[in-house]
Scaffold this motif. Structure first.
Motif, short mmCIF file in Angstrom:
data_model
loop_
_atom_site.label_atom_id
_atom_site.label_comp_id
_atom_site.label_asym_id
_atom_site.label_seq_id
_atom_site.Cartn_x
_atom_site.Cartn_y
_atom_site.Cartn_z
N TYR A 30 42.85 54.44 44.87
CA TYR A 30 42.41 53.40 43.93
C TYR A 30 40.94 53.04 44.13
N THR A 31 40.39 52.48 43.06
CA THR A 31 39.08 51.82 43.09
C THR A 31 39.26 50.48 42.40
N GLU A 32 38.87 49.41 43.08
CA GLU A 32 39.03 48.07 42.52
C GLU A 32 37.68 47.36 42.53
N ARG A 33 37.30 46.80 41.37
CA ARG A 33 36.03 46.08 41.24
C ARG A 33 36.32 44.68 40.73
N ARG A 34 35.95 43.67 41.52
CA ARG A 34 36.21 42.28 41.17
C ARG A 34 34.93 41.47 41.30
N ALA A 35 34.47 40.92 40.18
CA ALA A 35 33.26 40.08 40.20
C ALA A 35 33.54 38.74 40.86
N ALA A 36 34.78 38.26 40.74
CA ALA A 36 35.18 36.99 41.34
C ALA A 36 36.43 37.22 42.17
N PRO A 37 36.68 36.38 43.18
CA PRO A 37 37.88 36.54 44.00
C PRO A 37 39.15 36.56 43.15
N THR A 38 40.00 37.57 43.40
CA THR A 38 41.23 37.76 42.63
C THR A 38 42.42 37.65 43.56
N PRO A 39 43.19 36.55 43.47
CA PRO A 39 44.35 36.40 44.35
C PRO A 39 45.59 37.08 43.80
N ARG A 40 46.46 37.55 44.70
CA ARG A 40 47.76 38.11 44.33
C ARG A 40 48.78 37.65 45.37
N ARG A 41 50.00 37.51 44.92
CA ARG A 41 51.10 37.25 45.85
C ARG A 41 51.97 38.50 45.90
N GLN A 42 52.18 39.02 47.11
CA GLN A 42 52.94 40.25 47.31
C GLN A 42 54.30 39.91 47.92
N PRO A 43 55.37 39.92 47.11
CA PRO A 43 56.71 39.67 47.67
C PRO A 43 57.13 40.82 48.59
N PRO A 44 58.13 40.61 49.43
CA PRO A 44 58.57 41.69 50.32
C PRO A 44 59.27 42.80 49.56
N LEU A 76 57.95 45.57 57.94
CA LEU A 76 58.84 44.91 56.97
C LEU A 76 58.66 43.40 57.05
N HIS A 77 58.64 42.77 55.89
CA HIS A 77 58.55 41.32 55.78
C HIS A 77 59.81 40.80 55.10
N ASP A 78 60.14 39.55 55.40
CA ASP A 78 61.19 38.89 54.63
C ASP A 78 60.65 37.69 53.87
N THR A 79 59.32 37.66 53.72
CA THR A 79 58.66 36.67 52.89
C THR A 79 57.36 37.27 52.37
N TYR A 80 56.63 36.49 51.57
CA TYR A 80 55.49 37.02 50.85
C TYR A 80 54.20 37.01 51.68
N VAL A 81 53.23 37.82 51.21
CA VAL A 81 51.87 37.83 51.73
C VAL A 81 50.93 37.57 50.56
N ASP A 82 49.96 36.68 50.75
CA ASP A 82 48.94 36.42 49.73
C ASP A 82 47.69 37.24 50.04
N THR A 83 47.15 37.92 49.03
CA THR A 83 45.94 38.71 49.20
C THR A 83 44.88 38.23 48.22
N THR A 84 43.62 38.40 48.60
CA THR A 84 42.50 38.10 47.71
C THR A 84 41.49 39.24 47.82
N THR A 85 41.11 39.78 46.65
CA THR A 85 40.12 40.85 46.58
C THR A 85 38.88 40.32 45.90
N ALA A 86 37.71 40.67 46.46
CA ALA A 86 36.43 40.32 45.83
C ALA A 86 35.44 41.44 46.13
N GLY A 87 34.67 41.87 45.11
CA GLY A 87 33.74 42.97 45.31
C GLY A 87 34.37 44.30 44.98
N VAL A 88 33.91 45.37 45.64
CA VAL A 88 34.37 46.73 45.37
C VAL A 88 35.12 47.26 46.59
N ALA A 89 36.34 47.68 46.37
CA ALA A 89 37.16 48.26 47.43
C ALA A 89 37.75 49.58 46.94
#
Length: 267
Positions: A30-44, A76-89
């Protein structure tokens, strides 16, 4: 192999090679470009994520706290993780079965449960060298091919996981977490305590909690297909909708309908 794009994200997906298929369920560069911080919630989900990444690190907030990492692995998780992407990854994401991760990492999976680590912490210099090679590869398809080969070589050199735990895992997956854990232990001729111990080592979560994650995953898929709340609860082995709601809140931080809104009716 297929290419796809979403807002700010382009990626290429591919099935793993034949050797990796028992251990790897998903490969995508993948290539991800975010001008502003982009939050996501990742369920297990019933797998182990590894990101071989370069560029701006992700902000990761989960049960074990906060970290900023470009390349990481989570058990393995049994709950969620929150992620935030900003910039180019950029990078390659690998989803492994728990037993595939156990073989690749060569460490008890309980040490990764509900936690996130840098790849270097769990794979040492091999991870550093692999990420450098991926960064230099000419494009997403080449990166997937390179990582497929690198993972195959490392897994091939490692001892196989416990086949009896593999059978128990397969039973849970095939029944989407609805089979009785007691019946699995009885068929193996193990005590409940021994089954839990082997699962903590090879899978990371106890069998009952693993089953709960599998039911959650199945229910999420059924809701996305348009199934009603009541039918989803009954189909996926919950006692009732209230039971399903409690599990969703614990694992996704949201009700079923907050996580999967009903389809909009046009008219």
């Amino acid at each position: 192999m297929s290419d796809a794009a979403a807002e700010g994200l382009t990626f290429t997906e591919s099935e793993p090679g034949s050797f990796l298929r028992p251990y790897v369920t998903h490969l995508s560069a993948y290539t991800e470009r975010r001008a502003a911080p982009t939050p996501r919630r990742q369920p297990p989900f019933a797998g182990v994520v590894m990101i071989f990444g370069f560029g701006v690190p992700l902000s990761l907030s989960g049960p074990a706290g906060f970290r900023r990492l470009a390349s990481f692995a989570g058990g393995l998780h049994d709950t969620y993780v929150d992620t935030t992407t900003a910039g180019v990854a950029e990078g390659v994401q690998v989803n492994l079965t728990p037993l595939g991760a156990r073989r690749l990492l060569g460490m008890p999976m309980r040490e990764l449960t509900n936690r996130l680590f840098s790849l270097e912490e769990v794979l040492g210099g091999w991870a550093t060298a692999t990420v450098e090679r991926l960064a230099e590869a000419p494009g997403r398809a080449a990166r997937i091919a390179l990582l497929d080969e690198a993972l195959s070589g490392r897994i091939d050199e490692a001892p196989e996981p416990d086949r009896r735990v593999g059978w128990a895992w397969s039973r849970l997956v095939a029944t989407r977490g609805t089979v009785s854990v007691a019946s699995i232990a009885a068929e193996l001729g193990w005590s409940h305590r021994h089954l839990v111990s082997r699962f903590h080592d090879q899978i990371g979560l106890a069998p009952k909690v693993t089953a709960r994650v599998l039911r959650f995953e199945h229910a999420t898929g059924r809701l996305r297909s348009g199934m009603s709340l009541a039918d989803t609860a009954a189909t996926c082995g919950y006692y009732d909708q209230a039971h399903m709601n409690r599990d969703f809140r614990a694992m996704a931080g949201a009700t079923p309908r907050e996580l999967v809104p009903p389809p909009r009716v046009l008219g």
